[in-house]
Design a protein around this motif. Structure first.
Motif, PDB file in Angstrom:
ATOM      1  N   ASP A  18     -72.449 -23.751 -29.472  1.00  0.00           N
ATOM      2  CA  ASP A  18     -73.522 -22.754 -29.381  1.00  0.00           C
ATOM      3  C   ASP A  18     -74.885 -23.435 -29.487  1.00  0.00           C
ATOM      4  OD1 ASP A  18     -74.451 -20.166 -29.007  1.00  0.00           O
ATOM      5  OD2 ASP A  18     -74.457 -19.724 -31.155  1.00  0.00           O
ATOM      6  N   ALA A  19     -75.006 -24.424 -30.378  1.00  0.00           N
ATOM      7  CA  ALA A  19     -76.271 -25.144 -30.537  1.00  0.00           C
ATOM      8  C   ALA A  19     -76.623 -25.900 -29.260  1.00  0.00           C
ATOM      9  CB  ALA A  19     -76.193 -26.094 -31.723  1.00  0.00           C
ATOM     10  N   LYS A  20     -75.634 -26.497 -28.621  1.00  0.00           N
ATOM     11  CA  LYS A  20     -75.904 -27.209 -27.360  1.00  0.00           C
ATOM     12  C   LYS A  20     -76.395 -26.240 -26.288  1.00  0.00           C
ATOM     13  CE  LYS A  20     -72.007 -29.488 -26.671  1.00  0.00           C
ATOM     14  NZ  LYS A  20     -71.000 -30.500 -26.263  1.00  0.00           N
ATOM     15  N   THR A  21     -75.764 -25.078 -26.237  1.00  0.00           N
ATOM     16  CA  THR A  21     -76.122 -24.078 -25.236  1.00  0.00           C
ATOM     17  C   THR A  21     -77.522 -23.522 -25.477  1.00  0.00           C
ATOM     18  OG1 THR A  21     -73.811 -23.460 -25.004  1.00  0.00           O
ATOM     19  CG2 THR A  21     -75.432 -21.870 -24.220  1.00  0.00           C
ATOM     20  N   ARG A  22     -77.908 -23.387 -26.755  1.00  0.00           N
ATOM     21  CA  ARG A  22     -79.167 -22.727 -27.116  1.00  0.00           C
ATOM     22  C   ARG A  22     -80.213 -23.700 -27.676  1.00  0.00           C
ATOM     23  NH1 ARG A  22     -77.282 -17.794 -30.798  1.00  0.00           N
ATOM     24  NH2 ARG A  22     -79.489 -17.362 -30.675  1.00  0.00           N
ATOM     25  N   LEU A  23     -80.087 -24.992 -27.369  1.00  0.00           N
ATOM     26  CA  LEU A  23     -80.957 -25.996 -27.978  1.00  0.00           C
ATOM     27  C   LEU A  23     -82.439 -25.685 -27.805  1.00  0.00           C
ATOM     28  CD1 LEU A  23     -81.237 -28.606 -29.561  1.00  0.00           C
ATOM     29  CD2 LEU A  23     -81.097 -29.846 -27.387  1.00  0.00           C
ATOM     30  N   SER A  24     -82.859 -25.322 -26.618  1.00  0.00           N
ATOM     31  CA  SER A  24     -84.286 -25.022 -26.405  1.00  0.00           C
ATOM     32  C   SER A  24     -84.760 -23.893 -27.307  1.00  0.00           C
ATOM     33  CB  SER A  24     -84.550 -24.667 -24.942  1.00  0.00           C
ATOM     34  OG  SER A  24     -84.369 -25.799 -24.128  1.00  0.00           O
ATOM     35  N   GLU A  25     -83.962 -22.847 -27.408  1.00  0.00           N
ATOM     36  CA  GLU A  25     -84.305 -21.721 -28.281  1.00  0.00           C
ATOM     37  C   GLU A  25     -84.371 -22.164 -29.743  1.00  0.00           C
ATOM     38  OE1 GLU A  25     -82.029 -17.934 -30.253  1.00  0.00           O
ATOM     39  OE2 GLU A  25     -81.359 -18.578 -28.254  1.00  0.00           O
ATOM     40  N   LEU A  26     -83.402 -22.972 -30.158  1.00  0.00           N
ATOM     41  CA  LEU A  26     -83.383 -23.442 -31.549  1.00  0.00           C
ATOM     42  C   LEU A  26     -84.593 -24.316 -31.856  1.00  0.00           C
ATOM     43  CD1 LEU A  26     -79.583 -24.243 -32.017  1.00  0.00           C
ATOM     44  CD2 LEU A  26     -80.841 -22.156 -32.616  1.00  0.00           C
ATOM     45  N   LEU A  27     -84.999 -25.144 -30.905  1.00  0.00           N
ATOM     46  CA  LEU A  27     -86.174 -25.994 -31.119  1.00  0.00           C
ATOM     47  C   LEU A  27     -87.446 -25.155 -31.269  1.00  0.00           C
ATOM     48  CD1 LEU A  27     -85.400 -28.966 -28.716  1.00  0.00           C
ATOM     49  CD2 LEU A  27     -85.243 -28.924 -31.214  1.00  0.00           C
ATOM     50  N   VAL A  28     -87.559 -24.075 -30.524  1.00  0.00           N
ATOM     51  CA  VAL A  28     -88.709 -23.171 -30.667  1.00  0.00           C
ATOM     52  C   VAL A  28     -88.721 -22.584 -32.073  1.00  0.00           C
ATOM     53  CG1 VAL A  28     -89.682 -20.970 -29.895  1.00  0.00           C
ATOM     54  CG2 VAL A  28     -88.931 -22.661 -28.211  1.00  0.00           C
ATOM     55  N   ARG A  29     -87.553 -22.196 -32.566  1.00  0.00           N
ATOM     56  CA  ARG A  29     -87.469 -21.628 -33.909  1.00  0.00           C
ATOM     57  C   ARG A  29     -87.817 -22.664 -34.974  1.00  0.00           C
ATOM     58  NH1 ARG A  29     -81.987 -18.096 -34.050  1.00  0.00           N
ATOM     59  NH2 ARG A  29     -82.602 -18.042 -36.246  1.00  0.00           N
ATOM     60  N   VAL A  30     -87.377 -23.895 -34.765  1.00  0.00           N
ATOM     61  CA  VAL A  30     -87.701 -24.973 -35.711  1.00  0.00           C
ATOM     62  C   VAL A  30     -89.207 -25.228 -35.706  1.00  0.00           C
ATOM     63  CG1 VAL A  30     -87.460 -27.467 -36.106  1.00  0.00           C
ATOM     64  CG2 VAL A  30     -85.436 -26.072 -35.690  1.00  0.00           C
ATOM     65  N   GLU A  31     -89.820 -25.238 -34.536  1.00  0.00           N
ATOM     66  CA  GLU A  31     -91.273 -25.409 -34.451  1.00  0.00           C
ATOM     67  C   GLU A  31     -92.001 -24.300 -35.204  1.00  0.00           C
ATOM     68  OE1 GLU A  31     -92.513 -27.609 -30.364  1.00  0.00           O
ATOM     69  OE2 GLU A  31     -91.599 -25.628 -30.123  1.00  0.00           O
ATOM     70  N   ALA A  32     -91.397 -23.114 -35.257  1.00  0.00           N
ATOM     71  CA  ALA A  32     -92.004 -21.977 -35.953  1.00  0.00           C
ATOM     72  C   ALA A  32     -91.758 -22.034 -37.460  1.00  0.00           C
ATOM     73  CB  ALA A  32     -91.457 -20.675 -35.383  1.00  0.00           C
ATOM     74  N   GLY A  33     -91.035 -23.056 -37.924  1.00  0.00           N
ATOM     75  CA  GLY A  33     -90.854 -23.234 -39.358  1.00  0.00           C
ATOM     76  C   GLY A  33     -89.456 -22.975 -39.893  1.00  0.00           C
ATOM     77  N   GLU A  34     -88.534 -22.565 -39.037  1.00  0.00           N
ATOM     78  CA  GLU A  34     -87.166 -22.315 -39.499  1.00  0.00           C
ATOM     79  C   GLU A  34     -86.379 -23.621 -39.604  1.00  0.00           C
ATOM     80  OE1 GLU A  34     -84.833 -19.124 -37.739  1.00  0.00           O
ATOM     81  OE2 GLU A  34     -86.649 -18.461 -36.696  1.00  0.00           O
ATOM     82  N   ASP A  35     -85.404 -23.639 -40.497  1.00  0.00           N
ATOM     83  CA  ASP A  35     -84.417 -24.703 -40.551  1.00  0.00           C
ATOM     84  C   ASP A  35     -83.134 -24.152 -39.949  1.00  0.00           C
ATOM     85  OD1 ASP A  35     -86.294 -26.150 -41.914  1.00  0.00           O
ATOM     86  OD2 ASP A  35     -85.151 -26.315 -43.770  1.00  0.00           O
ATOM     87  N   ILE A  36     -82.464 -24.954 -39.149  1.00  0.00           N
ATOM     88  CA  ILE A  36     -81.238 -24.530 -38.482  1.00  0.00           C
ATOM     89  C   ILE A  36     -80.120 -25.476 -38.909  1.00  0.00           C
ATOM     90  CG2 ILE A  36     -80.099 -24.205 -36.250  1.00  0.00           C
ATOM     91  CD1 ILE A  36     -82.433 -22.271 -36.611  1.00  0.00           C
ATOM     92  N   VAL A  37     -78.976 -24.913 -39.312  1.00  0.00           N
ATOM     93  CA  VAL A  37     -77.812 -25.718 -39.677  1.00  0.00           C
ATOM     94  C   VAL A  37     -76.838 -25.708 -38.508  1.00  0.00           C
ATOM     95  CG1 VAL A  37     -75.822 -25.868 -41.225  1.00  0.00           C
ATOM     96  CG2 VAL A  37     -78.081 -25.292 -42.137  1.00  0.00           C
ATOM     97  N   ILE A  38     -76.319 -26.899 -38.180  1.00  0.00           N
ATOM     98  CA  ILE A  38     -75.311 -27.025 -37.134  1.00  0.00           C
ATOM     99  C   ILE A  38     -73.992 -27.374 -37.817  1.00  0.00           C
ATOM    100  CG2 ILE A  38     -74.618 -28.263 -35.057  1.00  0.00           C
ATOM    101  CD1 ILE A  38     -77.606 -28.700 -34.490  1.00  0.00           C
ATOM    102  N   ALA A  39     -72.948 -26.645 -37.429  1.00  0.00           N
ATOM    103  CA  ALA A  39     -71.645 -26.811 -38.078  1.00  0.00           C
ATOM    104  C   ALA A  39     -70.575 -27.160 -37.053  1.00  0.00           C
ATOM    105  CB  ALA A  39     -71.269 -25.522 -38.799  1.00  0.00           C
ATOM    106  N   ARG A  40     -69.565 -27.855 -37.530  1.00  0.00           N
ATOM    107  CA  ARG A  40     -68.374 -28.131 -36.724  1.00  0.00           C
ATOM    108  C   ARG A  40     -67.196 -27.540 -37.485  1.00  0.00           C
ATOM    109  NH1 ARG A  40     -68.085 -33.699 -36.472  1.00  0.00           N
ATOM    110  NH2 ARG A  40     -69.411 -33.735 -34.651  1.00  0.00           N
TER     111      ARG A  40
END
Length: 85
Positions: A18-40
């Motif tokens: 899911d993170a690979k599919t949504r990487l651009s979206e996740l990076l926008v959220r990180v730029e806005a100050g969020e932390d994102i956890v990636i799990a396997r």
């Protein structure tokens, strides 16, 4: 200091695919100050956080000004001594 379990509860978690599919979206959220956890397999393995460049001073010159000549190339004779030639 925040423990790993608390960190996971404070952030949104995405599986690797899911993170690979949504990487651009996740990076926008990180730029806005969020932390994102990636799990396997539901186990947290990485955290995306905003990059903050290090602000460092030269330790041997802390608080001091570096003269422009500091960046000049070494004279050939001194360079030979440093290089052991």
């Amino acid at each position: 200091m925040v423990g790993q379990l608390n960190l996971v509860n404070m952030t949104e978690q995405f599986n690797v695919q899911d993170a690979k599919t949504r990487l651009s979206e996740l990076l926008v959220r990180v730029e806005a100050g969020e932390d994102i956890v990636i799990a396997r397999g539901g186990k947290p393995i990485a955290r995306l956080v905003a990059f903050e460049p290090a602000q460092r001073e030269l330790g041997f010159m802390a608080g001091g000004d570096i003269p422009d000549s500091f960046w000049d190339p070494l004279p050939e004779e001194e360079l030979r001594l440093w290089e052991g030639r």
